[in-house]
Design a protein around this motif. Structure first.
Motif, PDB file in Angstrom:
ATOM      1  N   LEU A   1      40.322  43.620  36.328  1.00 19.15           N
ATOM      2  CA  LEU A   1      40.023  43.595  37.766  1.00 19.15           C
ATOM      3  C   LEU A   1      41.129  44.294  38.543  1.00 19.15           C
ATOM      4  O   LEU A   1      40.859  45.079  39.465  1.00 19.15           O
ATOM      5  N   GLU A   2      42.377  44.022  38.175  1.00 22.33           N
ATOM      6  CA  GLU A   2      43.503  44.673  38.855  1.00 22.33           C
ATOM      7  C   GLU A   2      43.481  46.182  38.611  1.00 22.33           C
ATOM      8  O   GLU A   2      43.824  46.964  39.495  1.00 22.33           O
TER       9      GLU A   2
ATOM     10  N   GLY B   1      38.648  49.882  33.977  1.00 21.92           N
ATOM     11  CA  GLY B   1      38.553  48.494  34.407  1.00 21.92           C
ATOM     12  C   GLY B   1      37.157  47.943  34.202  1.00 21.92           C
ATOM     13  O   GLY B   1      36.997  46.812  33.739  1.00 21.92           O
ATOM     14  N   VAL B   2      36.133  48.758  34.510  1.00 27.43           N
ATOM     15  CA  VAL B   2      34.750  48.289  34.339  1.00 27.43           C
ATOM     16  C   VAL B   2      34.470  47.983  32.878  1.00 27.43           C
ATOM     17  O   VAL B   2      33.960  46.911  32.532  1.00 27.43           O
ATOM     18  N   VAL B   3      34.842  48.931  31.994  1.00 29.46           N
ATOM     19  CA  VAL B   3      34.574  48.734  30.566  1.00 29.46           C
ATOM     20  C   VAL B   3      35.288  47.489  30.060  1.00 29.46           C
ATOM     21  O   VAL B   3      34.703  46.640  29.376  1.00 29.46           O
ATOM     22  N   GLY B   4      36.570  47.369  30.417  1.00 32.71           N
ATOM     23  CA  GLY B   4      37.320  46.221  29.929  1.00 32.71           C
ATOM     24  C   GLY B   4      36.768  44.913  30.467  1.00 32.71           C
ATOM     25  O   GLY B   4      36.654  43.932  29.737  1.00 32.71           O
ATOM     26  N   PHE B   5      36.384  44.921  31.747  1.00 29.89           N
ATOM     27  CA  PHE B   5      35.881  43.686  32.351  1.00 29.89           C
ATOM     28  C   PHE B   5      34.598  43.236  31.683  1.00 29.89           C
ATOM     29  O   PHE B   5      34.377  42.053  31.467  1.00 29.89           O
TER      30      PHE B   5
ATOM     31  N   GLY C   1      39.582  35.444  29.669  1.00 30.00           N
ATOM     32  CA  GLY C   1      39.717  35.350  31.111  1.00 30.00           C
ATOM     33  C   GLY C   1      40.889  36.128  31.653  1.00 30.00           C
ATOM     34  O   GLY C   1      40.780  36.813  32.673  1.00 30.00           O
ATOM     35  N   VAL C   2      42.036  36.053  30.953  1.00 31.61           N
ATOM     36  CA  VAL C   2      43.225  36.748  31.449  1.00 31.61           C
ATOM     37  C   VAL C   2      43.003  38.256  31.447  1.00 31.61           C
ATOM     38  O   VAL C   2      43.333  38.949  32.416  1.00 31.61           O
ATOM     39  N   ILE C   3      42.408  38.765  30.362  1.00 34.39           N
ATOM     40  CA  ILE C   3      42.230  40.219  30.273  1.00 34.39           C
ATOM     41  C   ILE C   3      41.165  40.684  31.258  1.00 34.39           C
ATOM     42  O   ILE C   3      41.265  41.787  31.816  1.00 34.39           O
ATOM     43  N   ALA C   4      40.166  39.833  31.533  1.00 31.38           N
ATOM     44  CA  ALA C   4      39.201  40.189  32.576  1.00 31.38           C
ATOM     45  C   ALA C   4      39.910  40.365  33.916  1.00 31.38           C
ATOM     46  O   ALA C   4      39.628  41.309  34.663  1.00 31.38           O
ATOM     47  N   LEU C   5      40.864  39.482  34.209  1.00 35.75           N
ATOM     48  CA  LEU C   5      41.605  39.608  35.473  1.00 35.75           C
ATOM     49  C   LEU C   5      42.475  40.855  35.487  1.00 35.75           C
ATOM     50  O   LEU C   5      42.590  41.536  36.510  1.00 35.75           O
ATOM     51  N   VAL C   6      43.094  41.168  34.327  1.00 31.47           N
ATOM     52  CA  VAL C   6      43.901  42.390  34.242  1.00 31.47           C
ATOM     53  C   VAL C   6      43.027  43.602  34.540  1.00 31.47           C
ATOM     54  O   VAL C   6      43.419  44.517  35.278  1.00 31.47           O
TER      55      VAL C   6
END
Lengths: 100, 169
Positions: A35-36, A18-22, A28-33
């Motif tokens: 986060l989840e 999650g950290v790497v992806g964020f 924006g959508v993938i940043a939220l994904v």
């Protein structure tokens, strides 16, 4: 590898993903994904510790995390929809007007 | 049972594969669907731990409601697959990978060695009872505040989703 190490390792791996992806993705959508994903990793660690210590505090915290995650996802997604309606984009690099 | 079973290994690999897909897929629809797979298989892990109530909540609320919200919004926005090459973003990507790997190594090194234990399947059968007792006594105030937070989130979403009024010229 014990069962405890297995579940905690999975939780850490989910959080790191999650950290790497964020940090790496600019959508924006993938940043939220992502986060989840991070919240899910934390949840897995909470439930694992709760299970291994036979103590329901972690499970109670898990429920609070889920409630907060639901509220956060609803608000953030509706902000994204409003942004998209206004500017036609959800890419975070397009929203630098607050940077000055 | 001290060692994870074969089924738990399979579910773990599935969780990681779906997580990678969710974080690194180019298409947002794929990402949202992979998030759903991750949340669902994490619920399966909870069942493996014997936390049946928690697993049910995870699948009902997380995999059922929140990820459907994501899929719904992604479909609504009709996003294009995000281009891979963005000028000036390579440094950020390297830093992101370094940060993530650093997190993983630091957490793993600090916690994992020396921890041994097997799942307490029998002790967790009472999870629902124990959790609800805590919600009605020790966590009463946080519980009520969370209800207030959900209410304000609902109001906020309605306000944000309302179409803007055109100003009269």
């Amino acid at each position: 590898m014990s069962e405890l190490q297995f579940h905690l390792g999975l939780a850490f791996a989910l959080f790191s993903l999650g950290v790497v992806g964020f940090l790496a993705r600019r959508s924006g959508v993938i940043a939220l994904v992502c986060l989840e994903l991070m919240l899910n990793g934390v949840n897995l660690a909470l439930v694992t510790f709760s299970n291994f210590h036979k103590n329901a505090e972690g499970s109670s915290l898990f429920l609070f995390v889920i409630l907060v995650a639901a509220a956060e996802a609803a608000i953030a997604l509706s902000i994204l929809v409003a942004l998209y309606r206004r500017t036609g984009s959800v890419y975070l690099d397009d929203f630098k007007s607050l940077k000055g | 049972m001290e060692q994870p079973s074969v089924l738990q290994y399979v579910i773990g690999v599935f969780v990681l594969a779906c997580g990678c897909l969710a974080a690194f897929a180019r298409n947002p629809v794929v990402s949202a669907m992979a998030l759903m797979g991750t949340l669902f298989s994490t619920g399966a892990l909870y069942f493996g731990l014997g936390a049946y109530f928690i697993g049910a909540v995870q699948i009902l609320i997380y995999a059922g409601a929140i990820s459907v919200l994501f899929v719904f919004v992604v479909m609504l926005l009709d996003l294009k697959p995000f281009p891979v090459n963005i000028p000036g973003s390579s440094l950020g990507k390297v830093l992101a990978v370094v940060a993530g790997a650093g997190f993983l190594v630091a957490l793993g090194m600090s916690v994992l060695p020396g921890l041994h234990g097997a799942a307490n399947v029998a002790g967790e059968a009472e999870t629902a009872k124990a959790v609800s007792l805590r919600f009605l006594s020790k966590y009463m105030l946080p519980y009520q505040v969370t209800g207030l937070m959900i209410l304000s989130a609902v109001v906020g979403v309605v306000v944000l989703g309302r179409p803007r009024k055109e100003k009269k010229a």
